[in-house]
Design a protein around this motif. Structure first.
Motif, PDB file in Angstrom:
ATOM      1  N   TYR A   1      91.600  29.636  76.110  1.00  0.00           N
ATOM      2  CA  TYR A   1      91.320  29.104  77.435  1.00  0.00           C
ATOM      3  C   TYR A   1      91.170  30.251  78.419  1.00  0.00           C
ATOM      4  O   TYR A   1      91.931  31.208  78.339  1.00  0.00           O
ATOM      5  N   PRO A   2      90.198  30.229  79.303  1.00  0.00           N
ATOM      6  CA  PRO A   2      89.203  29.192  79.567  1.00  0.00           C
ATOM      7  C   PRO A   2      87.974  29.355  78.676  1.00  0.00           C
ATOM      8  O   PRO A   2      87.671  30.437  78.195  1.00  0.00           O
ATOM      9  N   ARG A   3      87.266  28.253  78.499  1.00  0.00           N
ATOM     10  CA  ARG A   3      86.056  28.249  77.675  1.00  0.00           C
ATOM     11  C   ARG A   3      84.805  27.906  78.472  1.00  0.00           C
ATOM     12  O   ARG A   3      83.735  27.774  77.908  1.00  0.00           O
ATOM     13  N   SER A   4      84.955  27.738  79.767  1.00  0.00           N
ATOM     14  CA  SER A   4      83.794  27.453  80.612  1.00  0.00           C
ATOM     15  C   SER A   4      84.094  27.943  82.022  1.00  0.00           C
ATOM     16  O   SER A   4      85.253  28.165  82.386  1.00  0.00           O
ATOM     17  N   PHE A   5      83.028  28.078  82.803  1.00  0.00           N
ATOM     18  CA  PHE A   5      83.192  28.459  84.203  1.00  0.00           C
ATOM     19  C   PHE A   5      84.052  27.420  84.911  1.00  0.00           C
ATOM     20  O   PHE A   5      84.937  27.742  85.692  1.00  0.00           O
TER      21      PHE A   5
ATOM     22  N   PHE B   1      85.540  14.780  71.487  1.00  0.00           N
ATOM     23  CA  PHE B   1      84.924  16.047  71.903  1.00  0.00           C
ATOM     24  C   PHE B   1      85.082  17.114  70.826  1.00  0.00           C
ATOM     25  O   PHE B   1      84.108  17.755  70.427  1.00  0.00           O
ATOM     26  N   ILE B   2      86.309  17.309  70.334  1.00  0.00           N
ATOM     27  CA  ILE B   2      86.599  18.367  69.357  1.00  0.00           C
ATOM     28  C   ILE B   2      85.779  18.203  68.085  1.00  0.00           C
ATOM     29  O   ILE B   2      85.267  19.178  67.545  1.00  0.00           O
ATOM     30  N   SER B   3      85.639  16.974  67.601  1.00  0.00           N
ATOM     31  CA  SER B   3      84.950  16.747  66.336  1.00  0.00           C
ATOM     32  C   SER B   3      83.476  17.152  66.398  1.00  0.00           C
ATOM     33  O   SER B   3      82.850  17.375  65.371  1.00  0.00           O
ATOM     34  N   LYS B   4      82.944  17.278  67.606  1.00  0.00           N
ATOM     35  CA  LYS B   4      81.552  17.701  67.768  1.00  0.00           C
ATOM     36  C   LYS B   4      81.460  19.164  68.207  1.00  0.00           C
ATOM     37  O   LYS B   4      80.372  19.661  68.486  1.00  0.00           O
ATOM     38  N   GLY B   5      82.617  19.838  68.334  1.00  0.00           N
ATOM     39  CA  GLY B   5      82.619  21.236  68.781  1.00  0.00           C
ATOM     40  C   GLY B   5      82.400  21.375  70.274  1.00  0.00           C
ATOM     41  O   GLY B   5      82.029  22.434  70.766  1.00  0.00           O
ATOM     42  N   LEU B   6      82.641  20.296  71.022  1.00  0.00           N
ATOM     43  CA  LEU B   6      82.422  20.300  72.467  1.00  0.00           C
ATOM     44  C   LEU B   6      83.722  20.605  73.215  1.00  0.00           C
ATOM     45  O   LEU B   6      84.810  20.483  72.674  1.00  0.00           O
ATOM     46  N   ILE B   7      83.585  20.955  74.479  1.00  0.00           N
ATOM     47  CA  ILE B   7      84.734  21.259  75.331  1.00  0.00           C
ATOM     48  C   ILE B   7      85.397  19.966  75.797  1.00  0.00           C
ATOM     49  O   ILE B   7      84.726  19.020  76.207  1.00  0.00           O
ATOM     50  N   VAL B   8      86.720  19.954  75.744  1.00  0.00           N
ATOM     51  CA  VAL B   8      87.515  18.814  76.214  1.00  0.00           C
ATOM     52  C   VAL B   8      87.431  18.787  77.747  1.00  0.00           C
ATOM     53  O   VAL B   8      87.374  19.830  78.385  1.00  0.00           O
TER      54      VAL B   8
END
Length: 190
Positions: A89-93, A56-63
């Motif tokens: 944190y947090p990075r999403s709803f 996930f991290i290597s693509k800039g996505l949320i874990v």
């Protein structure tokens, strides 16, 4: 009871550095954890969980939420300090909601405030691409990280503002000015 301060900000906002400096100045009282650092350490361990996180991290996505919440709450509970600064944190709803549900059930941790270090996208871009620490600091990944940060930001701000927990700090000043203001604010809340 652990007192938790969440520190959010765009990639390159300085949130990790700010929190590190405050914790260093108050090491007997305050501990700092960075979601990114904890996740990168897991990746470096080359565990199965680390490989999943890296994908996930290597693509800039949320874990995934379960991994992030477990990582955060385990670090908080294991800390010898009673005041915890946690950045990134947090990075999403979904992350915000999951943490809120966890904190409603677990009364050993109290969320005192969420501090947003505010910087423009231009400043964030210059800082991130100027430091180029690794594969997650190129232009394409930065653009994705910025989108991942800004897309849910209004919902996160509104959620914590409604609870009276959101505090914004201008992150485009000298590091000393930012850290001093944040430290004073934290101390007024504890």
């Amino acid at each position: 009871m652990k007192k938790l301060f969440l520190i959010i900000g765009a990639p390159g906002s300085g949130k990790t550095t700010d929190a590190e400096m405050i914790a260093a100045r108050n090491s007997e009282l305050i501990a700092h954890y960075s979601t990114g650092d904890l996740l990168r350490a897991e990746v470096a361990s080359e565990s199965e969980r680390g490989k999943i996180i890296d994908s996930f991290i290597s693509k800039g996505l949320i874990v995934p939420i379960e991994i992030a919440v477990d990582t955060i709450t385990s670090a908080i509970k294991a800390s010898s300090a009673d005041i915890i600064l946690f950045d990134g944190y947090p990075r999403s709803f979904e992350q915000m909601n999951e943490l809120d549900l966890f904190l409603q059930k677990d009364t050993s941790i109290s969320l005192i405030s969420i501090i947003e270090v505010v910087v423009s996208e231009k400043v964030a871009r210059e800082r991130v691409l100027g430091r180029a620490r690794g594969a997650d600091d190129d232009e394409k990944v930065f653009n994705n990280r910025m989108k991942v940060y800004t897309d849910p930001l209004e919902v996160i701000q509104n959620f914590y503002e409604t609870k009276g927990l959101l505090h914004k700090i201008n992150g485009e000043r000298t590091i000393d000015a930012i850290v001093d203001e944040m430290e004073i604010y934290i101390k007024t809340k504890i």
